[in-house]
Write a protein that holds these residues in place. Structure first.
Motif, mmCIF file in Angstrom:
data_model
loop_
_atom_site.group_PDB
_atom_site.id
_atom_site.type_symbol
_atom_site.label_atom_id
_atom_site.label_comp_id
_atom_site.label_asym_id
_atom_site.label_seq_id
_atom_site.Cartn_x
_atom_site.Cartn_y
_atom_site.Cartn_z
ATOM 1 N N UNK A 199 50.263 42.349 48.104
ATOM 2 C CA UNK A 199 49.318 43.440 47.890
ATOM 3 C C UNK A 199 49.222 43.839 46.419
ATOM 4 N N UNK A 200 50.230 43.456 45.626
ATOM 5 C CA UNK A 200 50.259 43.798 44.208
ATOM 6 C C UNK A 200 50.269 42.492 43.402
ATOM 7 N N UNK A 201 49.205 42.269 42.642
ATOM 8 C CA UNK A 201 49.018 40.988 41.963
ATOM 9 C C UNK A 201 48.805 41.203 40.468
ATOM 10 N N UNK A 202 49.502 40.422 39.658
ATOM 11 C CA UNK A 202 49.265 40.387 38.208
ATOM 12 C C UNK A 202 48.525 39.100 37.873
ATOM 13 N N UNK A 235 40.908 40.799 45.345
ATOM 14 C CA UNK A 235 40.623 42.227 45.532
ATOM 15 C C UNK A 235 39.821 42.446 46.820
ATOM 16 N N UNK A 236 38.880 41.539 47.076
ATOM 17 C CA UNK A 236 38.093 41.644 48.306
ATOM 18 C C UNK A 236 38.963 41.475 49.541
ATOM 19 N N UNK A 288 45.103 44.606 41.732
ATOM 20 C CA UNK A 288 45.520 43.950 40.496
ATOM 21 C C UNK A 288 46.253 44.979 39.654
ATOM 22 N N UNK A 289 47.560 44.798 39.500
ATOM 23 C CA UNK A 289 48.386 45.803 38.830
ATOM 24 C C UNK A 289 48.567 45.508 37.341
ATOM 25 N N UNK A 290 48.203 44.297 36.909
ATOM 26 C CA UNK A 290 48.281 43.951 35.484
ATOM 27 C C UNK A 290 47.299 42.822 35.206
ATOM 28 N N UNK A 293 56.877 40.935 29.685
ATOM 29 C CA UNK A 293 57.513 42.263 29.670
ATOM 30 C C UNK A 293 56.568 43.305 30.263
ATOM 31 N N UNK A 294 55.291 43.229 29.873
ATOM 32 C CA UNK A 294 54.309 44.174 30.422
ATOM 33 C C UNK A 294 54.077 43.926 31.915
ATOM 34 N N UNK A 295 54.022 42.656 32.285
ATOM 35 C CA UNK A 295 53.805 42.308 33.689
ATOM 36 C C UNK A 295 54.967 42.802 34.556
ATOM 37 N N UNK A 296 56.190 42.640 34.058
ATOM 38 C CA UNK A 296 57.364 43.054 34.844
ATOM 39 C C UNK A 296 57.326 44.546 35.151
#
Length: 376
Positions: free
Chosen positions: A164-167, A188-189, A194-196, A212-215
């Motif tokens: 449910x949470x995708x970078x 998304x559909x 999309x968290x990052x 680092x940002x993705x983590x």
């Protein structure tokens, strides 16, 4: 003037030699034959040469004339500017058709040059949908495009992985950005968030800042739009940063080279989609793989079977047209239909396959394993 017996015999011999003389038909090939993507380029070139050797061994005759196919292989360096130079060379030399280019960015950049000269351009590897939507009747694709791959991957991520949470990270190339955008829209559909959203380049090997940002975003899956030369070090660095999410990507990550580059980091940590059936499930896949290894001493990387079928499509088009002239081959390709190594080969009005396929795979140890097949 009467000929002497010797002169008469010589004249007859020369006449027979002339009658048997072969017309040389030059096919261009353009791909990255040097640099980080050279394993892809050489793989495709080898596939073409296998097909060409088989065709020539059959002593082909087109419009009543013996012909011999020859390959003019050129290095475009996966660079649109270098590709333009190569394309202009092929156009100036009036090749009968072109197999390539290898990348979406290079294929799109040169499509107009070939269209203006009515030379067919068959890519065995470029998947950006734009390539066959430029309005030219000379563009053809031998495998599924990113719309098909992106949909297959999004369904797998949402369904099988239940993420449910995708970078998302892409390398800003026509291929990487293109498949990332398709995947983003479709995942998304499917209900994922999309968290990052991060970017890199096709020259990068250090992903510390991006990861680092993705983590911090704590994704369940990281999608990468790019090739194995960047995907492998990214996967290794994900493990170093204790990122538990698997890496997901398109056919650029689904290669034999990936196992060499990523090593132990690969095991169970990558899911990727090929733009066709797995080699073992292709109608002629196992036989092709065995022949390829026997001739070259190495396994198929990824695109060789599609390049092989591209050459066979050109030959069939020439036979169908009764001509080796480029415009006639390009026109006949729209009517070609045959069972190739990769599957049924026939093209729609845009030049895409009428019946594309995709295969989702993972790696156990360093061995690629097909998980599910998606057919149109």
């Amino acid at each position: 003037m009467r000929l002497t017996p010797f002169a008469h015999a010589l004249a007859l011999a020369l006449c027979c030699v002339g009658a048997r003389a072969q017309t040389v038909v030059t096919i261009g090939y353009a791909g990255a034959l040097t640099g980080a993507q050279a394993h892809f380029g050489k793989d495709s070139e080898r596939g073409i040469r296998l097909a060409m050797d088989e065709i020539n061994a059959s002593h082909p005759v087109i419009a009543g004339k013996p012909v011999k196919f020859e390959l003019d292989a050129q290095d475009d360096g996966a660079d649109p500017r270098q590709a333009t130079t190569v394309a202009q060379r092929f156009a100036d030399n009036r090749v009968s058709a072109v197999i390539g280019h290898q990348n979406s960015g290079t294929s799109i950049a040169v499509a107009r040059i070939y269209a203006q000269q009515h030379i067919a351009e068959l890519t065995p590897s470029a998947t950006n949908p734009e390539f066959t939507r430029l309005g030219f009747d000379t563009t053809f694709r031998m495998l599924a495009n990113d719309d098909f791959l992106g949909e297959a991957l999004s369904r797998f991520v949402s369904g099988s992985l239940q993420a449910k949470r995708v970078a998302i990270i892409d390398d800003r190339t026509a291929y990487g950005q293109g498949i990332a955008e398709v995947f983003a829209k479709q995942v998304q559909a499917s209900g994922a968030t999309i968290v990052a959203r991060e970017y890199s380049s096709d020259k990068a090997f250090d992903f510390a800042v991006v990861l680092t940002r993705v983590k911090r975003a704590d994704p369940q899956v990281i999608f990468f739009g790019g090739m194995d030369a960047q995907g492998a070090p990214m996967l290794k660095q994900m493990r170093q940063y204790a990122i538990k999410a698997p890496l997901v990507g398109g056919d650029g990550l689904c290669t034999a080279e990936m196992s060499k580059l990523a090593g132990a980091a690969l095991d169970g940590n990558l899911y990727c989609a090929d733009g066709g059936r797995s080699l073992s499930k292709m109608p002629g896949g196992p036989a092709f793989a065995a022949k390829f290894r026997k001739v070259y001493g190495e396994p198929v990387q990824l695109y060789a079977p599609y390049a092989y079928d591209a050459m066979m499509a050109i030959y069939r088009a020439a036979a169908l047209a009764g001509s080796t002239e480029a415009p006639n081959i390009a026109a006949a390709l729209h009517r070609v239909t045959f069972q190739g190594v990769t599957g049924q080969v026939s093209f729609d009005a845009h030049g895409d396959l009428r019946a594309p396929a995709a295969t989702i795979s993972t790696y156990h140890g360093e061995k690629k394993m097909a998980l599910t097949e998606v057919l149109k």
